[in-house]
Write an enzyme that holds these catalytic residues in place. Structure first.
Site, PDB file in Angstrom:
ATOM      1  N   GLU A 297       0.829  -1.212   0.000  1.00 28.62           N
ATOM      2  CA  GLU A 297       0.000   0.000   0.000  1.00 28.62           C
ATOM      3  C   GLU A 297       0.859   1.255   0.000  1.00 28.62           C
ATOM      4  O   GLU A 297       0.539   2.232  -0.686  1.00 28.62           O
ATOM      5  CB  GLU A 297      -0.944  -0.011   1.200  1.00 28.62           C
ATOM      6  CG  GLU A 297      -2.090  -0.999   1.073  1.00 28.62           C
ATOM      7  CD  GLU A 297      -3.006  -0.997   2.277  1.00 28.62           C
ATOM      8  OE1 GLU A 297      -2.762  -0.187   3.206  1.00 28.62           O
ATOM      9  OE2 GLU A 297      -3.959  -1.795   2.304  1.00 28.62           O
TER      10      GLU A 297
ATOM     11  N   HIS B  21     -10.363   2.211   0.709  1.00 26.91           N
ATOM     12  CA  HIS B  21     -10.841   1.344   1.785  1.00 26.91           C
ATOM     13  C   HIS B  21     -12.371   1.274   1.867  1.00 26.91           C
ATOM     14  O   HIS B  21     -12.910   0.518   2.681  1.00 26.91           O
ATOM     15  CB  HIS B  21     -10.291   1.836   3.140  1.00 26.91           C
ATOM     16  CG  HIS B  21      -8.826   1.607   3.305  1.00 26.91           C
ATOM     17  ND1 HIS B  21      -7.879   2.393   2.697  1.00 26.91           N
ATOM     18  CD2 HIS B  21      -8.127   0.666   4.004  1.00 26.91           C
ATOM     19  CE1 HIS B  21      -6.665   1.961   3.019  1.00 26.91           C
ATOM     20  NE2 HIS B  21      -6.795   0.920   3.800  1.00 26.91           N
TER      21      HIS B  21
END
Length: 337
Positions: free
Chosen positions: A192, A226
């Site tokens: 990420e 997310h």
């Protein structure tokens, strides 16, 4: 070593497109394969039945998982998703390399220069051990400073390493030596940060974007990435109105928390020109979790003042150390100019 490439004529809209491309590629890779996709039964049940009970049961736990379903913590799902994001991270880095190489007209003799410049842009720089200094380690201690409050509460509960309530089996083996642990504390933080920090910020840098835009605009894609967890939450908690409410609230909280975290790690990346401080900050935050001040104050009533003081000291220490402990790195950063 080749000098880093100057900003290219990409333009901010093109940088936005690269940011969107990297984000969609990373999240989309989780759903390409049938092995990495989640599956839920269309007829879910919960231990509490009835519309009135569902409406009043906002705090109900997860429903029981059916054998035919695939949830995100299933080992086979985790393994497939880890492979997917590792491949995606490689693709995103390769795209950035292609952008740099295109500026050098794709000539084979410029490939070594392209590789060196791309490595610098992505922050893939690890000084050899003999040259490590305290100033290079300080950026990694900024995030732990912010968590002085939770760390102090952990000390009060005897939960810190080698204290009375710290057990190797529970706190290390069962937490880190599992597929969930590998995902949460190794692969997810590394991939990420490489994609949402190194690749996206590199694209904005090559477009000539300002530091302010890179710090406060680029991380929004990380927060939005997310939001897809809402569908998972909605299904795991019973597909009720209460589950939908929980999914929305959780997603909004995650969006806020991850965006704020993205501001922090973007600043670290730009100041240090290294992906290592953002990765260490990400791992540490995943280990610590979200601070629970209210619960800590209720548990350690005799130390309420000390706990609040530790939290305040952590925030003030963070405000002080963030610019101070990255100052020397910023002087040689290709981003901080």
């Amino acid at each position: 070593m080749s000098p880093p490439p100057p900003p290219l004529a990409l333009g901010t809209p093109t940088a936005h497109l690269f940011s969107l491309l990297f984000s969609l590629t990373y999240v989309g890779s989780l759903y390409i394969s049938k092995h990495s996709r989640l599956s839920f039964s269309t007829t879910t049940t919960h231990s509490n039945k009835g519309e009135r009970q569902n409406n009043d049961n906002d705090n109900q736990g997860e429903r029981e998982k059916k054998q035919s379903e695939r949830w995100r913590d299933d080992p086979d799902v985790i393994r497939a998703r880890l492979l997917a994001v590792l491949c995606t991270t490689t693709v995103c880095c390769s795209v950035l390399l292609g952008v740099v190489w295109a500026d050098l007209e794709f000539r084979w003799e410029t490939l070594p220069t392209t590789l060196a410049q791309t490595r610098l842009l992505l922050g893939f720089c690890l000084p050899p051990p003999p040259t490590l200094s305290v100033n290079q380690l300080l950026p990694h201690l900024i995030t732990p400073t912010l968590f002085l409050g939770p760390i102090f509460s952990g000390y009060l509960g005897g939960q810190l390493p080698f204290q009375r309530n710290w057990i190797w089996e529970n706190h290390v083996t069962r937490r880190f030596c599992t597929w969930v642990g590998v995902r949460n504390y190794v692969v997810a933080p590394i991939t990420e940060e490489i994609v949402f920090r190194a690749c996206i910020l590199s694209a904005y840098h090559l477009s000539g974007a300002s530091k302010v835009k890179m710090i406060f605009l680029a991380p929004l894609s990380f927060g939005l990435a997310h939001v897809h967890h809402a569908w998972d939450t909605y299904n795991r908690y019973g597909r009720t109105r209460a589950a939908a409410k929980r999914a929305i609230i959780t997603s909004l909280f995650q969006l806020t928390y991850t965006s704020l975290f993205g501001f922090h790690t973007s600043y670290l990346f730009l100041r240090t020109a290294s992906i290592l401080p953002p990765i260490s900050a990400h791992i540490f935050c995943n280990v610590m979790g979200v601070p629970e001040l209210g619960w800590e104050l209720r548990r350690f009533r005799a130390y309420r003042g000390a706990i609040i003081s530790a939290y305040v000291a952590g925030v003030l220490g963070f405000i002080y150390t963030l610019p101070q402990w990255t100052a020397q790195s910023a002087e040689g950063s290709l981003y901080w100019y």
